[in-house]
Motif scaffolding. Structure first.
Motif, PDB file in Angstrom:
ATOM      1  N   VAL A 175       3.207  13.011  49.036  1.00  0.00           N
ATOM      2  CA  VAL A 175       4.399  12.749  48.227  1.00  0.00           C
ATOM      3  C   VAL A 175       5.527  12.246  49.113  1.00  0.00           C
ATOM      4  O   VAL A 175       6.202  11.256  48.810  1.00  0.00           O
ATOM      5  N   ARG A 176       5.737  12.927  50.245  1.00  0.00           N
ATOM      6  CA  ARG A 176       6.821  12.532  51.137  1.00  0.00           C
ATOM      7  C   ARG A 176       6.573  11.153  51.747  1.00  0.00           C
ATOM      8  O   ARG A 176       7.508  10.347  51.890  1.00  0.00           O
ATOM      9  N   THR A 177       5.333  10.866  52.101  1.00  0.00           N
ATOM     10  CA  THR A 177       5.025   9.557  52.685  1.00  0.00           C
ATOM     11  C   THR A 177       5.355   8.435  51.721  1.00  0.00           C
ATOM     12  O   THR A 177       5.980   7.430  52.085  1.00  0.00           O
ATOM     13  N   LEU A 178       4.934   8.589  50.476  1.00  0.00           N
ATOM     14  CA  LEU A 178       5.198   7.550  49.483  1.00  0.00           C
ATOM     15  C   LEU A 178       6.706   7.366  49.279  1.00  0.00           C
ATOM     16  O   LEU A 178       7.205   6.235  49.243  1.00  0.00           O
ATOM     17  N   LEU A 179       7.400   8.466  49.147  1.00  0.00           N
ATOM     18  CA  LEU A 179       8.840   8.375  48.920  1.00  0.00           C
ATOM     19  C   LEU A 179       9.558   7.751  50.121  1.00  0.00           C
ATOM     20  O   LEU A 179      10.484   6.952  49.961  1.00  0.00           O
ATOM     21  N   ASP A 180       9.117   8.089  51.336  1.00  0.00           N
ATOM     22  CA  ASP A 180       9.749   7.533  52.532  1.00  0.00           C
ATOM     23  C   ASP A 180       9.468   6.046  52.658  1.00  0.00           C
ATOM     24  O   ASP A 180      10.354   5.261  53.033  1.00  0.00           O
ATOM     25  N   GLU A 181       8.241   5.637  52.352  1.00  0.00           N
ATOM     26  CA  GLU A 181       7.869   4.237  52.511  1.00  0.00           C
ATOM     27  C   GLU A 181       8.599   3.315  51.534  1.00  0.00           C
ATOM     28  O   GLU A 181       8.723   2.118  51.781  1.00  0.00           O
ATOM     29  N   THR A 182       9.043   3.850  50.430  1.00  0.00           N
ATOM     30  CA  THR A 182       9.723   3.009  49.435  1.00  0.00           C
ATOM     31  C   THR A 182      11.219   3.286  49.363  1.00  0.00           C
ATOM     32  O   THR A 182      11.901   2.742  48.495  1.00  0.00           O
ATOM     33  N   ALA A 183      11.718   4.112  50.284  1.00  0.00           N
ATOM     34  CA  ALA A 183      13.121   4.523  50.201  1.00  0.00           C
ATOM     35  C   ALA A 183      14.082   3.356  50.330  1.00  0.00           C
ATOM     36  O   ALA A 183      15.181   3.381  49.774  1.00  0.00           O
ATOM     37  N   HIS A 184      13.674   2.316  51.085  1.00  0.00           N
ATOM     38  CA  HIS A 184      14.578   1.201  51.332  1.00  0.00           C
ATOM     39  C   HIS A 184      14.261  -0.023  50.475  1.00  0.00           C
ATOM     40  O   HIS A 184      14.824  -1.096  50.697  1.00  0.00           O
ATOM     41  N   ASP A 185      13.364   0.132  49.511  1.00  0.00           N
ATOM     42  CA  ASP A 185      13.101  -0.960  48.570  1.00  0.00           C
ATOM     43  C   ASP A 185      14.341  -1.206  47.719  1.00  0.00           C
ATOM     44  O   ASP A 185      15.205  -0.324  47.579  1.00  0.00           O
ATOM     45  N   GLU A 186      14.414  -2.399  47.134  1.00  0.00           N
ATOM     46  CA  GLU A 186      15.546  -2.698  46.251  1.00  0.00           C
ATOM     47  C   GLU A 186      15.622  -1.691  45.120  1.00  0.00           C
ATOM     48  O   GLU A 186      16.713  -1.248  44.720  1.00  0.00           O
ATOM     49  N   PHE A 187      14.430  -1.333  44.595  1.00  0.00           N
ATOM     50  CA  PHE A 187      14.349  -0.299  43.560  1.00  0.00           C
ATOM     51  C   PHE A 187      13.358   0.752  44.048  1.00  0.00           C
ATOM     52  O   PHE A 187      12.145   0.617  43.818  1.00  0.00           O
ATOM     53  N   PRO A 188      13.829   1.806  44.720  1.00  0.00           N
ATOM     54  CA  PRO A 188      12.935   2.835  45.258  1.00  0.00           C
ATOM     55  C   PRO A 188      12.016   3.411  44.173  1.00  0.00           C
ATOM     56  O   PRO A 188      12.450   3.691  43.062  1.00  0.00           O
ATOM     57  N   THR A 189      10.761   3.584  44.542  1.00  0.00           N
ATOM     58  CA  THR A 189       9.761   4.046  43.582  1.00  0.00           C
ATOM     59  C   THR A 189      10.027   5.481  43.146  1.00  0.00           C
ATOM     60  O   THR A 189      10.162   6.375  43.998  1.00  0.00           O
ATOM     61  N   PRO A 190      10.095   5.732  41.824  1.00  0.00           N
ATOM     62  CA  PRO A 190      10.175   7.115  41.350  1.00  0.00           C
ATOM     63  C   PRO A 190       8.785   7.741  41.355  1.00  0.00           C
ATOM     64  O   PRO A 190       7.763   7.038  41.286  1.00  0.00           O
ATOM     65  N   VAL A 191       8.715   9.048  41.431  1.00  0.00           N
ATOM     66  CA  VAL A 191       7.445   9.759  41.531  1.00  0.00           C
ATOM     67  C   VAL A 191       7.443  10.922  40.548  1.00  0.00           C
ATOM     68  O   VAL A 191       8.459  11.599  40.372  1.00  0.00           O
ATOM     69  N   ALA A 192       6.289  11.128  39.914  1.00  0.00           N
ATOM     70  CA  ALA A 192       6.092  12.319  39.084  1.00  0.00           C
ATOM     71  C   ALA A 192       5.056  13.216  39.758  1.00  0.00           C
ATOM     72  O   ALA A 192       4.078  12.724  40.339  1.00  0.00           O
ATOM     73  N   VAL A 193       5.281  14.518  39.686  1.00  0.00           N
ATOM     74  CA  VAL A 193       4.346  15.499  40.231  1.00  0.00           C
ATOM     75  C   VAL A 193       4.009  16.489  39.131  1.00  0.00           C
ATOM     76  O   VAL A 193       4.903  17.107  38.549  1.00  0.00           O
ATOM     77  N   VAL A 194       2.714  16.614  38.817  1.00  0.00           N
ATOM     78  CA  VAL A 194       2.251  17.597  37.833  1.00  0.00           C
ATOM     79  C   VAL A 194       1.600  18.732  38.608  1.00  0.00           C
ATOM     80  O   VAL A 194       0.578  18.539  39.273  1.00  0.00           O
ATOM     81  N   ASP A 195       2.195  19.894  38.551  1.00  0.00           N
ATOM     82  CA  ASP A 195       1.688  21.038  39.325  1.00  0.00           C
ATOM     83  C   ASP A 195       2.174  22.313  38.657  1.00  0.00           C
ATOM     84  O   ASP A 195       3.362  22.625  38.662  1.00  0.00           O
TER      85      ASP A 195
END
Length: 577
Positions: A75-95
């Protein structure tokens, strides 16, 4: 407790490295010991991102949904890799595994480290989770959902996580917008999506739908929400979940001036039915971008049909007002008389003043507004703007100089309400010798302050709580229609007879197609005639009762909201089915 109804208990314990850092969670379940991370923990979490990276490499816009937070690395890797995109990727977690989350602290930790980018879902019911994910998907442009399922969680609860993965994978293969473009008007009863407000008429529409068995759902809206993302999200969620055949609104409520809603409905292939029960020209004036082949306009005033078509609407239909005879009905027992003659209505004093403050008309318009209103009230023209152009071209230039649409609209409303104020006062002159009871705003005290004849004041009445019981206690319910409707009849002509009461109204051109003159409705054409008729029917109770009963029979047969809703449904089916 999981969604399938059986209890699955397990014990979770942390696994720490030599430095005291959490590196794994050991889970004891079904007499077995399982590890979330194990020896290949970081590499395993990295493999969760493979399908997302492939989609990203293709340039596909997807919404990642993690099934199980694991140790949080993926989860953290995905969020970090897209943090500087024009539109940072939102993420959903089902747990929903609270014992594990208590150890990892990921729910609070991720939310704190990535504010606004994570939707965390833990409902035991997978249907509720899918509904929440659909709303989240809508809020993020309808991109496909991409499930990223942690193997540990698939094994931990095989009745919960694998079905969710299958559902999400299936939805990801179908274009979101394709899910909304389903065939319309295939059911016996069309399905209505109602854009609701505090407008009184929506309650009648809802009650009629229930009686008729018409499937319906509401999208509630506040004025400040028109055209906002919140409203659009509500609408799209309702379309996906309810699958309506068309959207219904009153007076174009919910339709934004910029045309966002109409563009959205075009994309959805969803028609709009807008029933105008107030002057559409005082509303559509501001809506230059909302003409659509998918919009059907219904108007209570037949005089508006031609001008609405001139605006570019192809589907324009006459749909007069009606009443709810379940609400307005004769009393079960005798009632105590309240007045020989009563009038219920607004004085328009404060409405004129409010519009004047918004319009801020220049001096040539301001000094002559009462004259303009008097002439407009007597003229056959329904539009103030066109009236000025033809009758007062010198003043029309000053009208056009008003620098905003809001100011021009406010001036048109101001003239319309002033014409109504003058007209209602002139009509009331015909019954002032009968000591009338006048129910309305405090402006009546101002309007009639110099009239020496006796009259009684009653505060404003609630349409729902007061009027059904008010009309039967009055011998002659006196009516003077607003000048926003020069040919149509207003609500009182239907409501009062439905309640078993007699109404004396001003003559309207469209009245004769709704009621039989003399037998079902009594109308005056001047204050002098109003005085004569009021005096006659105050004295003649049998005649009053006979006419009121005949009017009620006509209303029950042709003028109820059940009938109007049925007519609207059939028109929408014929036009768009």
């Amino acid at each position: 407790m999981n969604h399938s109804g059986h209890t699955r208990t397990y014990r979770a314990e942390p696994v720490m490295d030599e430095a005291g850092r959490l590196v794994d969670v050991r889970v004891h379940v079904d007499a077995k010991v399982r590890h979330i991370a194990g020896r290949s923990g970081p590499a395993q979490e990295e493999t969760l991102l493979r399908s997302w990276r492939e989609a990203r490499a293709r340039g596909a816009n997807v919404l990642p949904v993690f099934l199980g937070a694991g140790m949080g690395g993926a989860v953290r890797t995905l969020l970090d890799e897209t943090a500087h995109d024009e539109f940072p990727t939102p993420v959903a977690v089902v747990d929903k595994e609270q014992p594990i989350l208590d150890i990892t602290g990921l729910r609070d930790g991720l939310a704190a480290d990535y504010p606004g980018r994570i939707l965390f879902l833990d409902d035991d019911d997978p249907k509720a989770v899918l509904a929440d994910l659909t709303r989240w998907q809508i809020n993020h442009g309808g991109a496909p959902l991409l499930p990223l399922a942690h193997p540990f969680y698939l094994r931990l609860d095989s009745d919960y996580y694998p079905p969710l993965r299958a559902s999400l994978a299936a939805s990801g293969e179908v274009d979101f917008w394709a899910r909304t473009r389903y065939p319309k008007f295939r059911n016996e009863q069309p399905r209505m999506l109602l854009v609701t407000s505090q407008y009184f008429l929506m309650g009648e529409i809802e009650a009629a739908c229930k009686r008729l068995g018409v499937p319906h759902r509401f999208v509630a809206i506040l004025d400040e929400e028109i055209g906002t993302n919140e409203f659009v999200e509500q609408l799209l969620t309702a379309v996906v979940e309810f699958r309506p055949d068309f959207v219904f609104t009153i007076n174009h409520l919910g339709v934004d001036r910029e045309g966002v809603l109409m563009e959205l409905l075009d994309k959805l292939g969803l028609p709009l039915a807008s029933w105008f029960v107030d002057n559409p020209h005082l509303i559509l004036y501001l809506y230059k971008k909302v003409v659509s082949t998918r919009a059907a306009i219904f108007t209570w005033d037949a005089d508006n049909l031609a001008t609405l078509r001139q605006l570019g609407f192809d589907e324009v239909h006459y749909l007069p007002l009606a009443t709810d005879p379940h609400r307005f009905r004769p009393p079960n027992s005798a009632v105590k008389p309240l007045a020989d003659v009563a009038f219920v209505g607004n004085s328009m004093v404060f409405k004129v003043g409010h519009r004047m403050r918004v319009a801020r008309p220049p001096k040539p318009l301001l000094t002559r507004y009462r004259q303009i209103a008097a002439e407009f009230g007597e003229h056959e023209e329904r539009s103030v703007r066109r009236f000025l152009e033809t009758e007062h071209p010198d003043l029309a230039a000053h009208f056009e100089s008003l620098d905003t649409l809001e100011r021009r609209l406010a001036f048109e409303a101001m003239i319309t309400w002033e014409a109504t104020r003058q007209y209602r006062l002139s009509c009331l002159q015909g019954v002032m010798d009968l000591n009338p009871l006048i129910a309305g705003d405090r402006g009546w005290r101002i309007t009639l302050r110099h009239d020496p004849r006796p009259w009684r004041y009653h505060h404003e009445l609630s349409y729902y709580a007061d009027l059904p019981g008010f009309y039967p206690r009055v011998a002659v319910n006196f009516n003077a229609t607003s000048k926003q409707m020069k040919g149509a009849v207003n609500q009182r002509v239907f409501d009062a007879p439905a309640a078993g009461a007699f109404v004396l109204t001003d003559w309207r051109e469209q009245m004769d197609r709704l009621f039989e003159p003399g037998a079902e409705v009594v109308a005056y054409r001047s204050p002098e005639e109003a005085a004569e008729l009021a005096q006659r029917y105050v004295r003649d109770e049998p005649a009053r009762k006979k006419i009121a009963a005949a009017a009620r029979q006509r209303i029950l047969a042709q003028h109820t909201y059940d009938i109007r809703v049925s007519e609207l449904l059939e028109t929408m089916r014929q036009s768009f089915g």
